[in-house]
Enzyme design. Structure first.
Site, PDB file in Angstrom:
ATOM      1  CB  SER A  81      -0.857  -0.032   1.267  1.00 56.69           C
ATOM      2  OG  SER A  81      -1.428   1.218   1.519  1.00 56.69           O
ATOM      3  CE  LYS A 132      -1.599  -4.479   3.365  1.00 54.68           C
ATOM      4  NZ  LYS A 132      -1.919  -5.801   2.820  1.00 54.68           N
ATOM      5  CE1 TYR A 180      -4.138  -2.805   5.424  1.00 59.65           C
ATOM      6  CE2 TYR A 180      -3.590  -0.498   5.054  1.00 59.65           C
ATOM      7  CZ  TYR A 180      -3.905  -1.744   4.565  1.00 59.65           C
ATOM      8  OH  TYR A 180      -3.974  -1.944   3.206  1.00 59.65           O
TER       9      TYR A 180
HETATM   10  P1  NAD Z   1     -10.940  -7.092   0.987  1.00 62.47           P
HETATM   11  O1  NAD Z   1     -11.161  -7.071   2.463  1.00 62.47           O
HETATM   12  O2  NAD Z   1     -12.105  -6.847   0.099  1.00 62.47           O
HETATM   13  O3  NAD Z   1     -10.247  -8.469   0.551  1.00 62.47           O
HETATM   14  C1  NAD Z   1      -9.393  -9.195   1.398  1.00 62.47           C
HETATM   15  C2  NAD Z   1      -9.899 -10.636   1.399  1.00 62.47           C
HETATM   16  O4  NAD Z   1      -9.025 -11.407   2.230  1.00 62.47           O
HETATM   17  C3  NAD Z   1     -11.300 -10.773   1.970  1.00 62.47           C
HETATM   18  O5  NAD Z   1     -12.097 -11.523   1.065  1.00 62.47           O
HETATM   19  C4  NAD Z   1     -11.086 -11.539   3.275  1.00 62.47           C
HETATM   20  O6  NAD Z   1     -12.173 -12.389   3.568  1.00 62.47           O
HETATM   21  C5  NAD Z   1      -9.802 -12.294   2.998  1.00 62.47           C
HETATM   22  N1  NAD Z   1      -8.989 -12.642   4.174  1.00 62.47           N
HETATM   23  C6  NAD Z   1      -8.492 -11.821   5.128  1.00 62.47           C
HETATM   24  N2  NAD Z   1      -7.748 -12.526   6.000  1.00 62.47           N
HETATM   25  C7  NAD Z   1      -7.788 -13.823   5.596  1.00 62.47           C
HETATM   26  C8  NAD Z   1      -7.198 -15.029   6.080  1.00 62.47           C
HETATM   27  N3  NAD Z   1      -6.442 -15.050   7.172  1.00 62.47           N
HETATM   28  N4  NAD Z   1      -7.443 -16.168   5.395  1.00 62.47           N
HETATM   29  C9  NAD Z   1      -8.206 -16.169   4.284  1.00 62.47           C
HETATM   30  N5  NAD Z   1      -8.783 -15.069   3.779  1.00 62.47           N
HETATM   31  C10 NAD Z   1      -8.570 -13.901   4.429  1.00 62.47           C
HETATM   32  O7  NAD Z   1      -9.781  -6.039   0.680  1.00 62.47           O
HETATM   33  P2  NAD Z   1      -9.258  -5.480  -0.709  1.00 62.47           P
HETATM   34  O8  NAD Z   1      -9.645  -4.051  -0.805  1.00 62.47           O
HETATM   35  O9  NAD Z   1      -9.610  -6.407  -1.801  1.00 62.47           O
HETATM   36  O10 NAD Z   1      -7.692  -5.522  -0.432  1.00 62.47           O
HETATM   37  C11 NAD Z   1      -6.886  -6.616  -0.826  1.00 62.47           C
HETATM   38  C12 NAD Z   1      -5.492  -6.404  -0.296  1.00 62.47           C
HETATM   39  O11 NAD Z   1      -4.993  -5.155  -0.774  1.00 62.47           O
HETATM   40  C13 NAD Z   1      -5.412  -6.323   1.233  1.00 62.47           C
HETATM   41  O12 NAD Z   1      -4.233  -6.952   1.671  1.00 62.47           O
HETATM   42  C14 NAD Z   1      -5.348  -4.835   1.495  1.00 62.47           C
HETATM   43  O13 NAD Z   1      -4.695  -4.544   2.707  1.00 62.47           O
HETATM   44  C15 NAD Z   1      -4.555  -4.347   0.297  1.00 62.47           C
HETATM   45  N6  NAD Z   1      -4.793  -2.929  -0.033  1.00 62.47           N
HETATM   46  C16 NAD Z   1      -6.076  -2.485  -0.207  1.00 62.47           C
HETATM   47  C17 NAD Z   1      -6.298  -1.135  -0.476  1.00 62.47           C
HETATM   48  C18 NAD Z   1      -7.700  -0.601  -0.650  1.00 62.47           C
HETATM   49  O14 NAD Z   1      -7.888   0.616  -0.530  1.00 62.47           O
HETATM   50  N7  NAD Z   1      -8.712  -1.432  -0.945  1.00 62.47           N
HETATM   51  C19 NAD Z   1      -5.212  -0.231  -0.566  1.00 62.47           C
HETATM   52  C20 NAD Z   1      -3.919  -0.720  -0.395  1.00 62.47           C
HETATM   53  C21 NAD Z   1      -3.724  -2.086  -0.130  1.00 62.47           C
HETATM   54  N1  UFG Z   2     -12.844  11.802   2.770  1.00 63.03           N
HETATM   55  C1  UFG Z   2     -13.845  12.710   3.094  1.00 63.03           C
HETATM   56  N2  UFG Z   2     -15.020  12.217   3.566  1.00 63.03           N
HETATM   57  C2  UFG Z   2     -15.253  10.882   3.734  1.00 63.03           C
HETATM   58  C3  UFG Z   2     -14.223   9.963   3.398  1.00 63.03           C
HETATM   59  C4  UFG Z   2     -13.021  10.471   2.928  1.00 63.03           C
HETATM   60  O1  UFG Z   2     -13.663  13.909   2.961  1.00 63.03           O
HETATM   61  O2  UFG Z   2     -16.353  10.501   4.190  1.00 63.03           O
HETATM   62  C5  UFG Z   2     -11.565  12.302   2.214  1.00 63.03           C
HETATM   63  C6  UFG Z   2     -10.351  11.986   3.077  1.00 63.03           C
HETATM   64  O3  UFG Z   2     -10.173  12.982   4.069  1.00 63.03           O
HETATM   65  C7  UFG Z   2      -9.233  11.929   2.036  1.00 63.03           C
HETATM   66  C8  UFG Z   2      -9.943  11.390   0.780  1.00 63.03           C
HETATM   67  O4  UFG Z   2     -11.324  11.642   0.982  1.00 63.03           O
HETATM   68  O5  UFG Z   2      -8.775  13.231   1.751  1.00 63.03           O
HETATM   69  C9  UFG Z   2      -9.730   9.899   0.568  1.00 63.03           C
HETATM   70  O6  UFG Z   2     -10.084   9.190   1.749  1.00 63.03           O
HETATM   71  P1  UFG Z   2     -10.283   7.598   1.763  1.00 63.03           P
HETATM   72  O7  UFG Z   2     -10.742   7.233   3.136  1.00 63.03           O
HETATM   73  O8  UFG Z   2     -11.138   7.178   0.624  1.00 63.03           O
HETATM   74  O9  UFG Z   2      -8.826   7.036   1.461  1.00 63.03           O
HETATM   75  P2  UFG Z   2      -7.455   7.241   2.253  1.00 63.03           P
HETATM   76  O10 UFG Z   2      -6.508   7.878   1.294  1.00 63.03           O
HETATM   77  O11 UFG Z   2      -7.645   7.884   3.547  1.00 63.03           O
HETATM   78  O12 UFG Z   2      -7.037   5.712   2.581  1.00 63.03           O
HETATM   79  C10 UFG Z   2      -6.806   4.770   1.561  1.00 63.03           C
HETATM   80  C11 UFG Z   2      -7.190   3.368   2.012  1.00 63.03           C
HETATM   81  C12 UFG Z   2      -6.266   2.885   3.107  1.00 63.03           C
HETATM   82  C13 UFG Z   2      -4.845   2.990   2.687  1.00 63.03           C
HETATM   83  C14 UFG Z   2      -4.559   4.391   2.230  1.00 63.03           C
HETATM   84  C15 UFG Z   2      -3.168   4.472   1.668  1.00 63.03           C
HETATM   85  O13 UFG Z   2      -8.504   3.381   2.509  1.00 63.03           O
HETATM   86  O14 UFG Z   2      -6.540   1.519   3.326  1.00 63.03           O
HETATM   87  O15 UFG Z   2      -5.475   4.758   1.198  1.00 63.03           O
HETATM   88  O16 UFG Z   2      -3.012   3.528   0.636  1.00 63.03           O
HETATM   89  F1  UFG Z   2      -4.029   2.703   3.741  1.00 63.03           F
END
Ligand code: NAD
Ligand code: UFG
Length: 338
Positions: A124, A153, A149
């Site tokens: 991330s 990572k 979190y």
């Molecule tokens: P998500 O929660 O939709 O998907 C993660 C999946 O992993 C889920 O289906 C959950 O059931 C499964 N899971 C978690 N722990 C498990 C375990 N121990 N065994 C088996 N299954 C397990 O999340 P996502 O948005 O698809 O994110 C996928 C990956 O990308 C995650 O590692 C997350 O941290 C990373 N990531 C996500 C974002 C974002 O904004 N969505 C940003 C940066 C990194």
């Molecule tokens: N924001 C609002 N109102 C809301 C939600 C968000 O104004 O209700 C704003 C936040 O302040 C920020 C922007 O919208 O400026 C984006 O916010 P998000 O919560 O959508 O995303 P973040 O950048 O805070 O976080 C995301 C993922 C995290 C990850 C991070 C860095 O949710 O999991 O990016 O990769 F860690």
């Protein structure tokens, strides 16, 4: 190639499984539905017109993982499984360290046993912490993370580097995602947060459909072009295609590479509101409230390394992201059926 997707029933994993299969690979999914549910797998199978092998297991469970590797000749792993709620990780850090790190260690043990050496990791942008200048470049110092979190990572990145350092067959790509948004153009799969969404796109789409009264914009006094927070939003289908490119790269190279997956362009919260309104012809009521603790004013990716090494770049526009988010929301007002 036969690819194991841990967490493949989640938001990013489900989109990636589809892109992998469309690119000619085979997918096997392991997920325990801790943050997803079985109907996603059904929908993926409908989109792709085939049944993806699925295992309902905890990826930290070494014996259960071993069975999956015995049944399938796995060539590479994409490790999506992990807990991802930043705020919850501050409240219950042990749960996050236990789940995210244990699952990675189990996977590494079983991969070693079965001679699988290709590992793509869902990292991330949050590993860049809050001390770097923008745009974020892969060779910048990482750390100063703002949540457990984020530390999971970074620690996992380090574990993978340590393993690769003593295993010359190992190929690791650390994909540092920026802000994944949007949904599959079919409208069948998309992001399905539990309860009130924390993230901007799902929050806006729930305001648009009338489930939430108004968007609260967290601060308009940041040093950005309009005072609201700026992020690098990337369409989840572009992100998924980035994984296909990373796998093909990892097959041909050894060692560890961190690679940003973003668009390279930052948009403010007000940009998103305006584009969502214009694209979908719908009004998003909002009010400005105080800043959210832990938020950074502005960040976006330097995307030149992804282009150079993976020959990949994001193609979809902000309007595509808004349109596909809204299609998913209107076709599935209550998300996936349980
Ligand atoms: P998500 O929660 O939709 O998907 C993660 C999946 O992993 C889920 O289906 C959950 O059931 C499964 N899971 C978690 N722990 C498990 C375990 N121990 N065994 C088996 N299954 C397990 O999340 P996502 O948005 O698809 O994110 C996928 C990956 O990308 C995650 O590692 C997350 O941290 C990373 N990531 C996500 C974002 C974002 O904004 N969505 C940003 C940066 C990194
Ligand atoms: N924001 C609002 N109102 C809301 C939600 C968000 O104004 O209700 C704003 C936040 O302040 C920020 C922007 O919208 O400026 C984006 O916010 P998000 O919560 O959508 O995303 P973040 O950048 O805070 O976080 C995301 C993922 C995290 C990850 C991070 C860095 O949710 O999991 O990016 O990769 F860690």
């Amino acid at each position: 190639m036969n690819i194991l997707l841990t967490g493949g029933a989640g938001y990013i994993g489900s989109h990636t499984a589809i892109e992998l299969i469309e690119a000619g690979h085979n997918a096997v999914i392991a997920d325990n539905f801790v943050n997803s549910n079985p109907s996603i797998v059904k929908r993926m199978n409908e989109i792709i017109g085939q049944t993806i092998p699925f295992y309902n297991i905890d990826v930290a469970d070494v014996a259960a993982l071993d069975e999956v590797f015995c049944k399938h000749k796995i060539d590479a792993v994409i490790h999506f499984a992990g807990l991802k709620a930043v705020g919850e990780s501050v409240q219950i850090p042990v749960k996050y360290y236990r789940n995210n790190i244990d699952s990675t260690l189990s996977l590494l043990e079983i991969m070693a046993k079965h001679n699988v050496h290709t590992f793509i990791f869902s990292s991330s942008a949050t590993v860049y912490g809050n001390m770097n200048n923008i745009p974020y470049i892969e060779n910048m110092h990482v750390g100063h993370c703002s949540s457990p979190y984020a530390w999971t990572k970074l620690f996992i990145e380090q574990i993978l580097a340590d393993v690769a350092a003593v295993n010359s067959d190992f190929s690791v790509v650390l994909l540092r995602y920026f802000n994944p948004v949007g949904a599959h153009p079919s409208g069948k799969i998309g992001e399905n947060p539990n309860g009130i969404p924390n993230n901007l796109f799902p929050y806006i789409s729930q305001v648009a459909i009338g489930k939430l009264a108004e968007l609260k914009i967290f601060g308009n006094d940041y040093p950005t072009k309009d005072g609201t927070g700026v992020r690098d939003y990337i369409h989840v289908v572009d992100l998924a295609k980035g994984h296909v490119a990373a796998l093909e790269y990892a097959e041909k190279h050894k060692g560890v590479e961190a690679i940003n997956l973003g668009t390279g362009t930052g948009y403010s919260v007000l940009d998103i509101v305006k584009t969502f309104e214009q694209t979908n012809n719908i009004k998003i009521p909002y009010q400005i409230v105080s800043r959210r603790a832990g938020d950074i004013a502005e960040y976006y990716a330097d995307v030149s390394k992804a282009l150079l090494l993976l020959n990949w770049k994001a193609k979809k526009t902000l309007a595509d992201m808004c349109r596909d988010t809204w299609r998913w929301q209107t076709q599935n007002p209550d998300g996936y059926e349980k």
